[in-house]
Design a protein around this motif. Structure first.
Motif, PDB file in Angstrom:
ATOM      1  N   ASP A   1       0.832  -1.203   0.000  1.00 44.82           N
ATOM      2  CA  ASP A   1       0.000   0.000   0.000  1.00 44.82           C
ATOM      3  C   ASP A   1       0.868   1.256   0.000  1.00 44.82           C
ATOM      4  OD1 ASP A   1      -2.377  -1.406  -0.034  1.00 44.82           O
ATOM      5  OD2 ASP A   1      -2.622  -1.391   2.146  1.00 44.82           O
ATOM      6  N   ALA A   2       1.942   1.243   0.796  1.00 44.62           N
ATOM      7  CA  ALA A   2       2.850   2.391   0.836  1.00 44.62           C
ATOM      8  C   ALA A   2       3.525   2.595  -0.517  1.00 44.62           C
ATOM      9  CB  ALA A   2       3.904   2.180   1.930  1.00 44.62           C
ATOM     10  N   LYS A   3       3.871   1.491  -1.138  1.00 47.43           N
ATOM     11  CA  LYS A   3       4.498   1.521  -2.461  1.00 47.43           C
ATOM     12  C   LYS A   3       3.526   2.080  -3.511  1.00 47.43           C
ATOM     13  CE  LYS A   3       7.030  -1.917  -5.236  1.00 47.43           C
ATOM     14  NZ  LYS A   3       7.333  -3.364  -5.308  1.00 47.43           N
ATOM     15  N   SER A   4       2.230   1.896  -3.275  1.00 45.19           N
ATOM     16  CA  SER A   4       1.198   2.313  -4.223  1.00 45.19           C
ATOM     17  C   SER A   4       0.849   3.789  -4.104  1.00 45.19           C
ATOM     18  CB  SER A   4      -0.073   1.485  -4.008  1.00 45.19           C
ATOM     19  OG  SER A   4       0.185   0.111  -4.147  1.00 45.19           O
ATOM     20  N   ASP A   5       1.229   4.408  -2.993  1.00 48.78           N
ATOM     21  CA  ASP A   5       0.877   5.804  -2.761  1.00 48.78           C
ATOM     22  C   ASP A   5       1.810   6.698  -3.559  1.00 48.78           C
ATOM     23  OD1 ASP A   5       0.111   8.251  -1.883  1.00 48.78           O
ATOM     24  OD2 ASP A   5       0.492   7.875   0.245  1.00 48.78           O
ATOM     25  N   LEU A   6       1.308   7.245  -4.652  1.00 46.58           N
ATOM     26  CA  LEU A   6       2.142   8.063  -5.531  1.00 46.58           C
ATOM     27  C   LEU A   6       2.337   9.473  -5.000  1.00 46.58           C
ATOM     28  CD1 LEU A   6       0.610   6.934  -8.928  1.00 46.58           C
ATOM     29  CD2 LEU A   6       2.519   5.934  -7.661  1.00 46.58           C
ATOM     30  N   GLY A   7       1.510   9.844  -4.013  1.00 45.50           N
ATOM     31  CA  GLY A   7       1.673  11.135  -3.368  1.00 45.50           C
ATOM     32  C   GLY A   7       1.744  12.278  -4.355  1.00 45.50           C
ATOM     33  N   ASP A   8       2.774  13.108  -4.197  1.00 44.63           N
ATOM     34  CA  ASP A   8       2.957  14.276  -5.063  1.00 44.63           C
ATOM     35  C   ASP A   8       3.981  14.027  -6.171  1.00 44.63           C
ATOM     36  OD1 ASP A   8       1.147  15.759  -3.554  1.00 44.63           O
ATOM     37  OD2 ASP A   8       2.702  16.335  -2.113  1.00 44.63           O
ATOM     38  N   MET A   9       4.247  12.748  -6.461  1.00 46.05           N
ATOM     39  CA  MET A   9       5.220  12.441  -7.510  1.00 46.05           C
ATOM     40  C   MET A   9       4.742  12.996  -8.845  1.00 46.05           C
ATOM     41  SD  MET A   9       6.235   8.480  -6.655  1.00 46.05           S
ATOM     42  CE  MET A   9       7.263   8.312  -8.108  1.00 46.05           C
ATOM     43  N   SER A  10       5.683  13.518  -9.625  1.00 46.22           N
ATOM     44  CA  SER A  10       5.345  13.995 -10.960  1.00 46.22           C
ATOM     45  C   SER A  10       5.088  12.797 -11.871  1.00 46.22           C
ATOM     46  CB  SER A  10       6.487  14.832 -11.534  1.00 46.22           C
ATOM     47  OG  SER A  10       7.607  14.001 -11.831  1.00 46.22           O
ATOM     48  N   ALA A  11       4.390  13.047 -12.985  1.00 47.19           N
ATOM     49  CA  ALA A  11       4.113  11.962 -13.930  1.00 47.19           C
ATOM     50  C   ALA A  11       5.411  11.336 -14.430  1.00 47.19           C
ATOM     51  CB  ALA A  11       3.288  12.498 -15.095  1.00 47.19           C
ATOM     52  N   LYS A  12       6.411  12.164 -14.675  1.00 44.03           N
ATOM     53  CA  LYS A  12       7.690  11.645 -15.175  1.00 44.03           C
ATOM     54  C   LYS A  12       8.357  10.760 -14.129  1.00 44.03           C
ATOM     55  CE  LYS A  12      11.797  13.085 -17.730  1.00 44.03           C
ATOM     56  NZ  LYS A  12      12.522  14.246 -18.308  1.00 44.03           N
TER      57      LYS A  12
END
Length: 200
Positions: free
Chosen positions: A75-86
């Motif tokens: 689940d933590a690995k799945s949280d993309l948060g504020d990561m940019s698309a790139k």
């Protein structure tokens, strides 16, 4: 050469072969890495020896329920948060030279595919940028649903979509293709792509 899914399996064998005791803390880290690499034994790269090592580590760590231990990690690995698309495309991305061309294949393992699919248009723009910057012949991004054991791949219009259709005998609709249970890039995606591009 040994056929093992996880680097942590290699580390476990190095410890035991050299008679080095594995502490509960180190064993927990090894088990976490092994379960992550094997997608909780769902990946086609998982071997019987990886599973035997996991059960040996269970004796050391006292962790009885692998799924209960692994799911918060996924689940933590799945949280993309504020990561940019790139950054999402590049998260687990590799380039492969084949003859005189190079292709790029990214993988996003997640328990919530909607996190990525809701940002599909931005991901496609990022893929287009990466393809141009790195002078790639082809690029794709596999969104791997760990729970559903399914690979939904994003691909650009034109030649890239045609390649995906031919190689995996699937239909591309709106830049998206269902690759079924191809969870392992190494074992279930790259061999077919290498075969195709080697013949071009």
């Amino acid at each position: 050469m040994e056929s093992l899914c996880s680097t942590c399996s290699v580390l476990y064998k190095m410890y035991t072969e050299n008679n080095i005791d594995i502490s509960k803390e180190i064993g927990t880290l090894m088990l976490a890495g092994l379960l992550s690499d094997s997608l909780l034994f769902r990946s086609a790269t998982t071997t019987k020896e990886d599973m035997q090592i996991a059960y040996a580590l269970r004796e050391i760590t006292g962790i009885e329920d692998f799924e209960k231990f692994a799911m918060p990690m996924f689940d933590a690995k799945s949280d993309l948060g504020d990561m940019s698309a790139k950054d999402i495309v590049m998260y687990d991305y590799k380039e492969f030279p084949i003859n005189d061309i190079t292709i790029g294949v990214g993988t996003l393992e997640t328990t919530s595919p909607s996190y990525a699919m809701d940002r599909k248009e931005m991901l496609l723009e990022a893929m287009k940028e990466i393809k141009s910057e790195n002078n790639l012949e082809f690029i794709m991004l596999s969104v791997v649903d760990i729970i559903g054991k399914n690979n939904t791949s994003l691909v650009l219009d034109g030649a890239d979509s045609e390649v995906l259709t031919k190689v995996f005998e699937t239909e591309v609709q709106d830049n998206t293709a269902d690759l079924g249970n191809r969870l392992s890039r190494k074992k279930q995606v790259m061999p077919d792509l290498v075969d195709y591009f080697s013949q071009q």
